[in-house]
Scaffold this motif. Structure first.
Motif, short mmCIF file in Angstrom:
data_model
loop_
_atom_site.label_atom_id
_atom_site.label_comp_id
_atom_site.label_asym_id
_atom_site.label_seq_id
_atom_site.Cartn_x
_atom_site.Cartn_y
_atom_site.Cartn_z
N UNK A 26 115.96 74.46 -151.98
CA UNK A 26 115.50 74.23 -152.67
C UNK A 26 114.18 75.58 -153.32
N UNK A 27 114.07 76.75 -152.68
CA UNK A 27 113.48 77.50 -152.58
C UNK A 27 114.01 78.46 -153.02
N UNK A 28 114.70 79.02 -153.00
CA UNK A 28 115.58 80.05 -152.81
C UNK A 28 116.74 80.13 -154.83
N UNK A 42 120.83 81.20 -161.22
CA UNK A 42 121.07 79.88 -160.77
C UNK A 42 119.85 79.27 -159.46
N UNK A 43 120.43 78.27 -159.18
CA UNK A 43 119.75 77.84 -158.07
C UNK A 43 118.89 76.73 -158.98
N UNK A 44 118.28 76.10 -157.55
CA UNK A 44 118.50 75.85 -156.68
C UNK A 44 119.99 74.63 -156.17
N UNK A 55 128.66 88.98 -158.96
CA UNK A 55 127.62 89.16 -157.15
C UNK A 55 126.68 88.80 -157.83
N UNK A 56 125.44 88.10 -156.38
CA UNK A 56 124.73 87.49 -156.72
C UNK A 56 123.47 88.25 -156.08
N UNK A 57 122.34 88.06 -155.49
CA UNK A 57 121.35 88.71 -154.59
C UNK A 57 120.05 87.38 -154.72
N UNK A 58 120.15 87.00 -153.41
CA UNK A 58 119.29 86.32 -153.00
C UNK A 58 117.51 86.28 -153.05
N UNK A 59 117.09 85.43 -153.90
CA UNK A 59 115.57 85.96 -154.05
C UNK A 59 114.70 84.58 -153.49
#
Length: 255
Positions: A26-28, A42-44, A55-59
């Motif tokens: 939920x917090x990403x 995108x997300x959560x 490619x993706x980078x998590x925040x």
């Protein structure tokens, strides 16, 4: 060989299919790039990332607690102190946090250190010790303004410790003692002034009522008599002496 080739292909396809699916908490959030260019955030939940071309980078969007290391600074009144602080911030724009700065955590840490030295160095020592809430608000406003382009929101800044050397601590103790002595003298003088004003008012009232003076005199004698003393000297009021003299003169005339 044909069977092994088919099995290898199937395994690769299975791995690719599995790697396409990502689960974000939920917090990403995921900052997705398509062939090196920003695509979307995108997300959560469950998202799909096309292998090789995306490619993706998590925040992390949670509030981050950043401990600012101890900084040596000189105040405006030329006092050397050591100050440390803590900064609370969070990412509000994942796209800006990834694209506009290389490492937003390190950048925020370095900016906090330099801002702490520059802002607190413009104030005197007394302000560092007594006006921390105001200084915290000033630091928060400056940091929030600089990190706005990084997609970061500064939630709070707190100055934790202001450390002084031993000589300065002793000087402050002497100053505090002198201040307490001054206040005590002022309070004592104020009390004496108020007492003298009340005594003057009492004297004016007693002058308007001579009998009240005699009653006050008798009350004083009663209080003195209750004390455990061996010898008591009673002052004789002048009025009583004058009346006694008149009585003696009158008796001599009759004789």
């Amino acid at each position: 060989m044909f069977i092994y080739t088919i099995a290898t292909i199937v395994a690769l396809v299975f791995v690719l299919l599995v790697s396409m699916f990502k689960i974000l908490r939920e917090y990403e959030r995921a900052v997705v790039f398509l062939l090196g260019r920003f695509y979307e955030v995108k997300g959560p939940g469950l998202i799909i990332i096309v292998p090789i071309i995306q490619q993706m980078v998590r925040v992390d969007l949670r509030t981050i607690v950043l401990d600012v290391p101890t900084q040596d600074l000189i105040t405006r009144d030329n006092v050397s102190v050591k100050v440390n602080a803590v900064v609370y911030f969070r990412v509000v724009e994942p796209k800006m946090a990834i694209n506009n700065v290389e490492n937003y955590l390190e950048a925020t840490s370095q900016l906090s250190q330099t801002t702490l030295r520059s802002v607190l160095g413009q104030h005197e020592l007394d302000e560092l010790l007594s006006a921390r809430e105001e200084l915290n608000r000033d630091l928060q406003g400056i940091l929030d303004q600089h990190t706005d382009n990084w997609g970061i929101k500064i939630a709070n800044v707190e100055i934790k410790h202001v450390d002084l050397d031993d000589s300065m601590v002793r000087a402050l103790a002497k100053q505090a003692e002198a201040e307490r002595s001054r206040r005590a003298k002022v309070i004592h003088a104020t009390g004496e002034l108020e007492a003298s004003a009340k005594l003057r008012q009492a004297a004016e009232v007693l002058n308007k009522a001579p009998n009240a003076i005699q009653l006050r005199y008798m009350q004083t004698l009663t209080e003195v008599a209750n004390d455990r003393t061996t010898t008591i000297v009673f002052p004789m009021p002048i009025d009583m002496v004058a009346k006694f003299t008149e009585v003696m003169k009158a008796s001599n005339k009759e004789e």
